[in-house]
Write an enzyme that holds these catalytic residues in place. Structure first.
Site, mmCIF file in Angstrom:
data_model
loop_
_atom_site.group_PDB
_atom_site.id
_atom_site.type_symbol
_atom_site.label_atom_id
_atom_site.label_comp_id
_atom_site.label_asym_id
_atom_site.label_seq_id
_atom_site.Cartn_x
_atom_site.Cartn_y
_atom_site.Cartn_z
ATOM 1 N N ASP A 281 0.846 -1.199 0.000
ATOM 2 C CA ASP A 281 0.000 0.000 0.000
ATOM 3 C C ASP A 281 0.878 1.244 0.000
ATOM 4 O OD1 ASP A 281 -2.955 1.091 0.777
ATOM 5 O OD2 ASP A 281 -1.417 2.265 1.799
ATOM 6 N N HIS B 214 -7.464 9.790 -1.669
ATOM 7 C CA HIS B 214 -6.763 9.726 -0.383
ATOM 8 C C HIS B 214 -7.554 10.387 0.754
ATOM 9 C CE1 HIS B 214 -2.366 9.368 1.201
ATOM 10 N NE2 HIS B 214 -3.240 9.067 2.136
ATOM 11 N N LYS C 113 -2.774 6.066 -4.345
ATOM 12 C CA LYS C 113 -3.847 6.994 -4.001
ATOM 13 C C LYS C 113 -3.695 8.348 -4.687
ATOM 14 C CE LYS C 113 -3.632 4.869 0.580
ATOM 15 N NZ LYS C 113 -2.231 4.417 0.525
ATOM 16 N N TYR D 140 3.215 9.718 -0.287
ATOM 17 C CA TYR D 140 4.296 9.099 0.469
ATOM 18 C C TYR D 140 5.654 9.323 -0.189
ATOM 19 C CZ TYR D 140 0.382 6.398 2.489
ATOM 20 O OH TYR D 140 -0.797 6.004 3.076
#
Length: 280
Positions: free
Chosen positions: A50, A113, A80, A55
């Site tokens: 994930d 997200h 996302k 990120y």
């Protein structure tokens, strides 16, 4: 590294796809450490990763999949659409950019997200995800951090129900009402921050249950999630913890133990409130 069978069960999604119930999260893993860490997770047996644009390690996740020597179809990949990519055209461009970073032709699951209700673009963003799924760029589509009102609105305006809603969920924030909404709508619950960023690991009740099974408190919490039917993806960079988090299929919590964990709910968030969060 050869593909090996795994003991991880799968969960049926409302679009006919299957998702591995236990995965590996890469939130807050620095890009410089991501390739090595994900490769080690794959070696342990994880087959569900994930990640997210936010990120800043999508490219490294893609590199790790290639370095691990696994076939693309053997690894389930989620990414996302972040808050600055809301809107129909922008969301479509965002997935194309994510695929380029991942060096993949499709992802298995693409999520919005955050709803960012202050911007009021999550419905048109959802419409973009519906089209992206039809185009084959993502096998399944879902959302993250959506409240019941957000879910009901996108379903009412598009006729398409998310496959999953990924939300903060742990023994101190159990989201019982939201989980009931998910069950009513046929949405799978995914838990981020499943260990409350470690805050639950010193809880005496969890430590007592762990002692009865000769496991760690973290393993107890992950087992609780799995028995509730959640999809869960703990994050760690240490080898011992990566292995422990995967070793949660050799014991079962009793109904009494599940109830004792249920009683720990405090409504306590470690992350932002989805109704007000606009993102950085």
């Amino acid at each position: 590294m050869a593909s090996t069978p795994t003991t991880v069960p799968t969960v049926q999604l409302n679009d006919g796809e299957q998702i591995p119930q236990l995965g590996f999260g890469v939130f807050q893993i620095p890009p410089a450490d991501t390739v090595e860490t994900v490769v080690r997770a794959l070696q342990v047996g994880y087959r569900h990763i994930d990640t997210a644009k936010a990120y800043n390690n999508e490219a490294e996740v893609g590199q790790a999949i290639h370095a691990g020597g696994l076939a693309r179809e053997d690894v389930y990949i989620t990414t996302k659409c972040f808050n600055d990519d809301h809107g129909f055209d922008q969301a479509k461009r965002a997935l194309h950019a994510s695929l380029e970073r991942l060096e993949m032709t499709h992802v298995d699951l693409y999520l919005i997200h955050w709803p960012v209700p202050a911007h009021d673009k999550y419905v048109e963003t959802w419409k973009a995800l519906v089209e992206l799924q039809k185009e084959g760029l993502t096998r399944s589509i879902g959302v993250s951090n959506f409240q019941p009102a957000h879910l009901e609105r996108i379903i009412a305006e598009t006729g398409v129900t998310p496959a999953v809603n990924q939300v903060e969920l742990h023994p101190y924030l159990q989201q019982v009402g939201l989980r009931r909404e998910h069950a009513d709508l046929g949405i799978v619950t995914e838990a981020w921050s499943p260990l409350a960023q470690g805050k639950v690991l010193d809880d005496p009740e969890l430590e007592a249950i762990a002692g009865d099974h000769d496991v760690t408190a973290g393993q107890v919490v992950l087992r609780w999630h799995l028995q509730l039917g959640h999809v869960v993806f703990p994050k760690s960079v240490t080898q011992e913890r990566i292995e422990q988090n995967f070793d949660v299929f050799g014991f079962t919590l009793t109904d009494d133990e599940m109830a004792r964990i249920d009683a720990l709910d405090r409504g306590e968030r470690t992350g932002p409130d989805p109704d007000t969060f606009t993102g950085a």
